[in-house]
Each structure stands twice: as structure tokens, then as C-alpha cells.
Scaffold this active site. Structure first.
Site, PDB file in Angstrom:
ATOM      1  N   ASP A 142       0.823  -1.210   0.000  1.00 58.38           N
ATOM      2  CA  ASP A 142       0.000   0.000   0.000  1.00 58.38           C
ATOM      3  C   ASP A 142       0.859   1.263   0.000  1.00 58.38           C
ATOM      4  OD1 ASP A 142      -2.275  -1.459  -0.076  1.00 58.38           O
ATOM      5  OD2 ASP A 142      -2.548  -1.508   2.110  1.00 58.38           O
ATOM      6  N   CYS A 143       2.029   1.139   0.649  1.00 54.22           N
ATOM      7  CA  CYS A 143       2.884   2.328   0.722  1.00 54.22           C
ATOM      8  C   CYS A 143       3.909   2.392  -0.412  1.00 54.22           C
ATOM      9  CB  CYS A 143       3.575   2.396   2.070  1.00 54.22           C
ATOM     10  SG  CYS A 143       4.209   0.820   2.649  1.00 54.22           S
ATOM     11  N   TYR A 144       4.229   1.225  -0.997  1.00 45.58           N
ATOM     12  CA  TYR A 144       5.198   1.184  -2.111  1.00 45.58           C
ATOM     13  C   TYR A 144       4.544   0.531  -3.332  1.00 45.58           C
ATOM     14  CZ  TYR A 144       8.950   2.297   1.210  1.00 45.58           C
ATOM     15  OH  TYR A 144       9.757   2.901   2.135  1.00 45.58           O
TER      16      TYR A 144
END
Lengths: 389, 141
Positions: A142-144
Site C-alpha cells: 500500500d505504501c510502495y
């Protein structure tokens, strides 16, 4: 410990460096000085002895952070010029090891393999200022969210690049011969059959760890010449072993101490970090290292006065014995004999072949000497001596 | 006595003819063939040490040239990249003629082109890839 007649501290030597009064000689020059004046007088006169070595050192590599992309990536498989780097670190952190071959290298499928390009060459290219192609693959989070990254990198543009070599500057190494009836290709070079040549490494009397054989003055924080820049000893290297057989002068007669070193790759120079290909064996990196030995007392003067005549190593058969794990000594030779061009074993005269560059070792000891004399280099304070590791 | 290592290039038209033997029969020279190959386009390449008195040597080389053989000095095609060589000495383990040797006491690696037989063993044994042999690269294409 015995009482010393001469006592100096690293602080005192550094003060002398600042005042331009420091007396520095190379380990080669120290041989004659100690022989002529004795260790006590030499210790009074000489403050620092510089050493040097330049040789393939396989346990070498660099930590690199290649910077976040937009959108960001958590790269889990990374290659540099098709050489895999270890990416099991944080998102854009990698470690490129010197012996890693190119992905599609034929290795030893057609023996002896040539290993034309590998991790050592990547490091050499980076330090030379060349562009290196980076390819990174990732699973998404989700963050990368990014899956793949391809870009050209240059050392100067990288946010972070540090050389960290887990084992360098081996104190002594085997003299290799081959008792088989076929030529063999080893990390000790090409060995012709029936002990036709004897290959050896290390710079002998110039080599760092032969000049402080018991590791009394060096340790975590010792400042050194590394790859053309100022670096540090950060711990003992892997396989560091002080419990080895020694002569009366304290010098081991078999592989003993090792160094773990680090330094800022961005400050280094391609002359002192050279990618190498060892026929039939693999890729590696030739590393230039020079360690300044502080002459704190007459013992250190005596140690640094060691000459090739006083340093010995074992002759080991890499044809039959070593591959079976039997590194049994066939005889002991001095570095003076090895450097003479021939040695004698059981009546057979054998050509000797050096694998470390003695002339580059001399150059390093000379550069380090000049750095100290001109106040560009101060001795580091070791926080934890290698003798205690 | 005169002696030199030569690189001979035979054009395809004469590659099957007996030529080198005439250097002995007609010119009283001796030879030592170090390398001989015929390439895909049928050109021949030979590396040979030619020995004899100077006058005969010159006549022999003239004979070769008149037949269309290109005669070159080997040293034109074998180079050491002086920037790359860091004088370790690994090449001296494989050099069969002693053209690569250690100069003592300096411990530099010397390269005597005159003694080189172009065997190319050093090209792959040199860790720094400093040895370059160029003469047959184009012929393989």
C-alpha cells in the site's frame, strides 16, 4: 606487560602531526632503522610506520542507497549492470558483493571460466564515475506501489554509498602449489602440474598485519588508507584468528588476523579499487589498504622492523590436499625466499609467482606517509583493540 | 645470428602451398612455429621465430613478401594496457616463454615483446584484463 622505556600516546603523535614535527617512515624503511639503531632508539625517533597492501580481496562490497522513486518502490530484486545485489534490506538499500558474477555468466561450464564482469567490476565502474544500469523488481504494498524500476546511476548522484569489506588484509596466507598432473585454476591463480610454480600473496614486510602481528595498537576506529581515501578499521574481519602458530618474533606462520574495514565510496579512487577476474575461479575486487602503525613503545618498533627474512608461511598443495579439506603443510618458506623468484621443495626448484602487487603496496605506504607528514591524516583512536576480539 | 618472432598472414590463394620449408632449403634459415591457424575465409596466420644470419634472414623475408605473404612484427599486435596492469605477477604463472617476468628487486612485472609467442594465455589469466592481442579478431568474422 613489561615496562617500556619509551612511552607515547596517539594524542601525542597527533599533536606532532599538527605541529609538523611527526617522524614517519614506511615499513620497508623501518627494517633498516631498527636493524641499525635497535628498537629503543628507533621508538624514540620514529612516531608512525606506514604499511600497504594491494591485492584481490574477495570479502568486499558496498552498501548503496539508490534513492526513492516517485511513486516509491520496495525493491526486492536488484541488479547493477546485470550483477545481482543483495536487496533484502530496506526499500532502496542494497549490498553489492565483489564476487557476484553477472546473471548470465557461463561460470565454469566451459572450464576454466573467465568471469569477465562481476560485483568488483561494478564497484570499479562506479568509482570511475561511469554510469551503471540499475534494474529493480518488487512486489507492491500500500505504501510502495511501484513494481519495477530501471535507471542509470552514477556514484556522484547516489544518496549514499559506503564500502564495507567484511574480510580484508589477511595476515599471512598460504603458498600454493599443485601436486596433481593437470593444471588447476584456483583463487591462488593458475597452478601448473607437478609443483611447477608456487603462488603466494601478501606484501610481506610491507603488509599491515605483519607490522602489528598481535594487533596491539589497531582496532575499531583506527583510521586507514582505503581505496585511495581515508577509511576505518571497524572490527576484526571474518575468520580472524589470533590463536595461530607464531615464531618468536610474534609473526604468525599461517593465516591469522583479518580486518573488517569501511570508508566512503564517493571519496575513493579507481586506481585503488580494481575489479578483477580470476581464471576458473570468479570475480573479485583488488583493494588498496594501508594501516599506520603508531610506535607507542620499543615493542612496536621491534614489530614494525620485521623483514621478509623473518616472515614465514606454509606450502600447501591445492591439487590434491586442499580440495579435500586437508591443508597440510608441505614445508615452510620465508617471504625473502618467495620474493627471490624460486623456492626449493624436496630438492625441486620451483618458480614463485606473486599475486599481490608489491609496487602498489609500496606506493600506498608512501602516500600514507605523505598524508601524515603534511597533516592531512591524523591517527584514529581505536575504541576496541583487535587483540581482544 | 639474427632472430625475430614474426607474424605471417597468408592470402587464401597460397594457403595450401609449401612455403615455410623453402626458408630452410633456399635460405639456410631455421624456424620455430609457435602458432598456425587457417581462418574461415581461408586466410592463414602463423606466428614463427625465424633465425639465421642477417643477410639470409632478409632474403627469406623478401621471398615471403614476393609471394604475397604479409610479414609483420608480432609486437605491433600485442599490447599491455599500462593503465590497467597493476603489477601483481599472476601472468608469470602462465607465460611459457618468459616474456612476462618479475623484475627484481623492484618486483615490477616486465613485458619483453621480443620473447612473446602470442600464445594468449596471459590474456585470460590476467586478473585486470590488461593484456590485449589483436591480430585474429577480424579474421573470425
Amino acid at each position: 606487560m613489561a615496562k617500556h622505556k619509551v612511552k607515547k600516546t596517539i594524542d601525542e603523535i597527533n599533536r606532532k602531526i599538527k605541529e609538523g614535527k611527526v617522524v614517519v617512515v614506511t615499513a620497508e624503511e623501518m627494517v633498516g632503522i631498527v636493524k641499525e639503531n635497535g628498537p629503543e632508539k628507533a621508538a624514540k625517533e620514529i612516531d608512525v610506520v606506514t604499511t600497504g597492501t594491494f591485492s584481490p580481496m574477495c570479502s568486499s562490497g558496498a552498501f548503496i542507497n539508490f534513492g526513492h522513486s516517485k511513486p516509491p518502490i520496495k525493491a526486492s530484486q536488484v541488479t547493477l549492470n546485470d550483477v545481482p545485489a543483495y536487496a533484502g534490506l530496506a526499500a532502496v538499500d542494497i549490498y553489492i558483493g565483489a564476487t557476484e558474477p553477472t546473471i548470465d555468466d557461463p561460470l565454469n561450464k566451459v572450464h576454466p571460466g573467465q568471469f569477465k564482469y562481476g560485483g568488483g567490476h561494478v564497484i570499479h565502474d562506479l568509482v570511475s564515475g561511469k554510469k551503471v544500469r540499475l534494474i529493480g523488481k518488487a512486489y507492491t504494498t500500500d505504501c510502495y506501489p511501484k513494481r519495477e524500476i530501471k535507471k542509470q546511476i552514477r556514484l556522484a548522484d547516489l544518496p549514499y554509498a559506503v564500502l564495507v569489506n567484511p574480510r580484508n588484509a589477511y595476515q599471512n596466507y598460504n603458498c600454493a602449489i599443485n601436486l596433481k598432473d593437470k593444471t588447476i585454476y584456483t583463487y591462488m591463480g593458475v597452478l601448473r602440474p607437478m609443483a611447477d610454480n608456487a603462488n603466494y600473496a601478501t606484501a610481506g614486510q610491507l603488509s599491515p598485519l605483519f607490522n602489528d602481528p598481535c594487533c596491539l595498537t589497531i582496532g575499531l576506529g583506527t583510521r586507514i588508507f582505503l581505496g585511495g581515501a581515508q577509511g576505518y578499521i571497524i572490527w576484526a574481519g571474518t575468520q580472524h584468528n589470533l590463536s595461530v602458530a607464531r615464531r618468536k618474533n610474534g609473526v604468525p606462520v599461517e593465516p591469522g588476523a583479518t580486518l573488517m574495514v569501511m570508508g566512503d565510496l564517493k571519496e575513493m579512487n579507481p586506481r585503488w579499487l580494481v575489479g578483477v577476474s580470476i581464471l576458473g575461479y570468479g570475480c573479485s575486487l583488488a583493494v588498496g589498504i594501508g594501516v599506520p602503525i603508531p610506535i607507542l613503545n620499543e615493542d612496536m618498533a621491534r614489530y614494525t622492523g620485521v623483514s621478509d627474512e623473518d616472515i614465514f608461511t606454509q606450502i600447501i598443495d591445492y591439487g590434491k590436499g586442499y580440495p579435500k579439506g586437508n591443508a597440510e603443510s608441505l614445508g615452510e618458506v620465508s617471504y625473502a625466499e618467495l620474493k627471490s623468484g624460486t623456492i626449493k621443495l624436496n630438492g625441486q626448484i620451483i618458480q614463485t609467482v606473486p599475486l599481490s602487487s608489491y609496487v602498489r603496496a609500496q606506493e600506498i605506504a608512501g602516500i600514507l606517509k605523505e598524508w601524515i607528514q603534511t597533516g592531512h591524516f591524523y591517527l584514529g583512536h581505536p575504541q576496541h583493540l583487535l587483540k581482544d576480539i | 645470428m639474427y632472430s625475430k618472432v614474426l607474424l605471417l598472414r597468408f592470402p587464401r590463394e597460397i594457403v595450401n602451398e609449401a612455403i615455410v620449408v623453402n626458408l630452410v632449403k633456399r635460405f639456410d634459415l631455421t624456424f620455430n612455429i609457435l602458432k598456425a591457424t587457417i581462418y574461415p575465409r581461408k586466410e592463414g596466420l602463423m606466428v614463427m621465430e625465424l633465425t639465421g644470419n642477417r643477410k639470409n634472414y632478409k632474403s627469406g623475408v623478401r621471398y615471403l613478401k614476393d609471394l604475397g605473404v604479409k610479414v609483420e612484427s608480432i609486437s605491433q599486435d600485442i599490447k599491455r594496457n599500462e593503465e590497467a596492469c597493476f603489477h601483481c605477477g599472476a601472468c608469470t604463472a602462465v607465460c611459457p616463454t618468459g616474456a612476462l617476468y618479475i623484475e627484481r628487486p623492484e618486483m615490477t612485472v616486465a613485458f619483453d615483446k621480443e620473447r612473446c609467442s602470442a600464445c594468449e594465455l596471459c590474456v585470460i589469466a590476467c586478473p585486470a584484463k590488461a593484456m590485449e592481442v589483436n591480430f585474429d579478431r577480424g579474421l573470425l568474422e
